[in-house]
Design an enzyme around this catalytic site. Structure first.
Site, short mmCIF file in Angstrom:
data_model
loop_
_atom_site.label_atom_id
_atom_site.label_comp_id
_atom_site.label_asym_id
_atom_site.label_seq_id
_atom_site.Cartn_x
_atom_site.Cartn_y
_atom_site.Cartn_z
N TYR A 144 30.73 39.59 44.43
CA TYR A 144 31.42 41.27 43.85
C TYR A 144 31.51 41.32 42.80
O TYR A 144 32.47 40.16 42.05
CB TYR A 144 33.17 41.59 45.42
N ASP A 239 28.86 35.12 35.92
CA ASP A 239 30.58 36.68 36.58
C ASP A 239 31.61 35.31 36.62
O ASP A 239 32.00 34.84 38.16
CB ASP A 239 30.33 37.34 37.87
N LYS A 267 41.38 37.07 35.53
CA LYS A 267 42.21 36.47 36.12
C LYS A 267 43.11 35.37 35.82
O LYS A 267 43.99 35.82 34.48
CB LYS A 267 42.08 35.81 37.39
P1 KE4 Z 1 39.13 42.62 38.88
O1 KE4 Z 1 38.93 43.93 38.69
O2 KE4 Z 1 39.53 42.68 39.80
O3 KE4 Z 1 40.07 42.37 37.70
O4 KE4 Z 1 38.01 42.20 38.49
C1 KE4 Z 1 36.77 42.07 39.47
C2 KE4 Z 1 36.38 40.90 39.98
C3 KE4 Z 1 35.07 40.73 39.01
N1 KE4 Z 1 34.44 39.68 39.26
C4 KE4 Z 1 34.64 38.78 40.27
C5 KE4 Z 1 33.83 37.46 40.01
C6 KE4 Z 1 35.71 38.98 41.05
O5 KE4 Z 1 36.70 38.28 42.27
C7 KE4 Z 1 36.46 40.55 40.97
C8 KE4 Z 1 37.81 40.89 41.50
N2 KE4 Z 1 38.20 39.92 43.32
C9 KE4 Z 1 38.97 40.16 44.27
C10 KE4 Z 1 39.31 39.62 45.18
N3 KE4 Z 1 38.04 39.28 45.18
C11 KE4 Z 1 40.16 40.44 42.90
C12 KE4 Z 1 41.16 41.70 44.55
C13 KE4 Z 1 41.40 42.60 44.85
O6 KE4 Z 1 40.68 43.90 44.71
O7 KE4 Z 1 42.28 43.56 45.05
#
Ligand code: KE4
Length: 428
Positions: A144, A239, A267
């Protein structure tokens, strides 16, 4: 434990927010029950509006590696607040955070701050397409990278958790140039490059995957991606939004000694405030506007509060002995969980990478989404509920990673292991 106030608030929330939440993974859809509403975070704990106190392994889905309301971060933010909340101009804070990141990850020669991981990956791939003049991108099933249209293809995290067939509204045109391969499967990637290598702009990968549960690729997978992309003139994008400063002080790239062309971050580098970043090779990043023609912008990019929280977090992480203490706590948790599962004769597969963990209810090791999707989700849901009843809050999905913080001391780890021992034993 009572949850009356949370249940009342959730009913009200469902009349204001889609699904009652601000992000799908928070909705407890995969584990049953309703999400609790938090009144405050403190160290390794969340305290909900009914006064229940949980050891927190979600930590805002990764950012809070120092735990909630760390005094050093809180004090720095209080001070920064008095100087304003946003300037819309450059500030020295952006340079300090950029330096801290580049010192940890030398491959990040130039960096652009944005406001989420989604923006970071979306922008990095636009840049890769511009730099190479090619259109195709390769991602891996179960990974993801945020919710940009081109990446919502066989994605992990909430897409997998909710069992969504990707997402309506993402048009065939938006994903026409997105190719997928099974995680940890170099032969599949080699076949894609043999067929379409001339058209592939980039391969984007979670170098350790945290969005199908925690999956560590076999030795050679990342090295193979580095080789095949270099051979075919495609860019390799790590990523590290989740793994950056979580699996190693320098991310996976430093741990395995591979320099990607671009890295995306988020994060931890924001210490709990909205942030994302993409960066890498100078010759690539210099295409980003206004240095070059690749457009990307953001009202609150480089925000002084997010910069401040990120700076204090990375500085604290860099203090002598901090990372070693995290590793010791991780070892304690890893072995304690394993012992607890074994005592209860529960078949499962624990994974760990630095301060990230996962537990799959499978009889076999999990190396890809093709493995992970066979995990017993009902059993995970029962385990999650049993742990929550024992005041331990795990991510409410089999397809998420658990996170540790510097605030998780022996008392918290031992309480977690004791809860796991009972929770595993309670499974039928
Ligand atoms: P954000 O757009 O949520 O800040 O980041 C996206 C993203 C990109 N790349 C990786 C490897 C990520 O894990 C994420 C976001 N992770 C999720 C949790 N699995 C965020 C939690 C959520 O979607 O509320």
């Amino acid at each position: 434990m009572t949850h009356e106030t949370s249940e009342r608030l959730f009913a009200e929330a469902c009349g204001l927010l889609p699904g009652g939440v601000s992000s799908p993974v928070r909705a407890f859809r995969a584990v049953g029950g309703t999400p609790f509403f938090v009144e405050r975070g403190e160290g390794a704990y969340l305290v909900d509006v009914d006064g229940n106190r949980y050891v927190d392994y979600v930590l805002s889905w990764g950012p809070l590696i120092l735990g909630h309301a760390h005094p050093r971060v809180a004090a720095a933010l209080e001070d920064a607040l008095r100087r304003g909340t946003s300037y819309g101009t450059p500030s020295p804070l952006e340079l300090e955070l950029a330096r801290l990141i580049r010192d940890a990850m030398p491959s990040v020669e130039l960096i652009r701050f944005v406001n989420s991981g989604t923006e970071a990956t979306m922008s990095a791939l636009r840049l890769a397409r511009a730099f190479t003049g090619r259109s195709k991108i390769v991602k891996f099933t179960g990974c993801y990278h945020g919710h940009a249209d081109l990446l919502l293809v066989q994605a992990g995290s909430g897409v997998a958790t909710l069992g969504l067939p990707d997402s309506p509204g993402v048009t065939p045109g938006a994903v026409a140039d997105t190719l997928t391969a099974p995680y940890d499967d170099l032969d599949a990637v080699d076949r894609l490059f043999a067929d379409q290598g001339h058209a592939i702009a980039a391969v984007i990968v979670e170098p350790i995957a945290g969005n199908m549960g925690l999956v560590v690729p076999r030795e050679g997978f990342l090295e193979g991606l580095r080789e095949v992309t270099a051979t075919h003139g495609a860019l390799l994008v790590f990523d590290e939004v989740m793994t950056g400063f979580r699996v190693h002080p320098g991310g996976v790239q430093t741990m395995v000694g591979i320099a990607p062309d671009l890295t995306t971050l988020g994060k931890v580098i924001g210490g709990g405030l909205p942030i994302g970043a993409y960066g890498g090779r100078r010759d690539v990043m210099e295409l980003v506007a206004p240095a070059g023609p690749v457009y990307q912008a953001g009202t609150l990019s480089g925000n002084p509060l997010a910069m401040t929280a990120g700076i204090e977090t990375l500085r604290a992480l860099g203090e002598p002995g901090v990372w070693e203490a995290l590793e010791r706590a991780g070892e304690r948790l890893f072995h304690g969980l394993g012992d607890a599962a074994a005592e209860a004769e529960v078949a499962g597969h624990i994974t760990q990478a630095g301060t990230m963990f996962g537990f799959f209810f499978t009889e076999f090791p999990v190396r890809s989404w093709e493995d992970a999707k066979h995990a017993d989700r009902e059993r995970f849901a029962a385990f999650h509920r049993a742990m929550l009843e024992r005041a331990v809050y795990l991510p409410p999905s089999q397809f998420e990673a658990w996170f540790l913080s510097t605030a998780h001391g022996e008392p918290e780890i031992d309480a977690t292991i004791a809860a796991a021992r009972e929770a595993f034993a309670s499974l039928d």
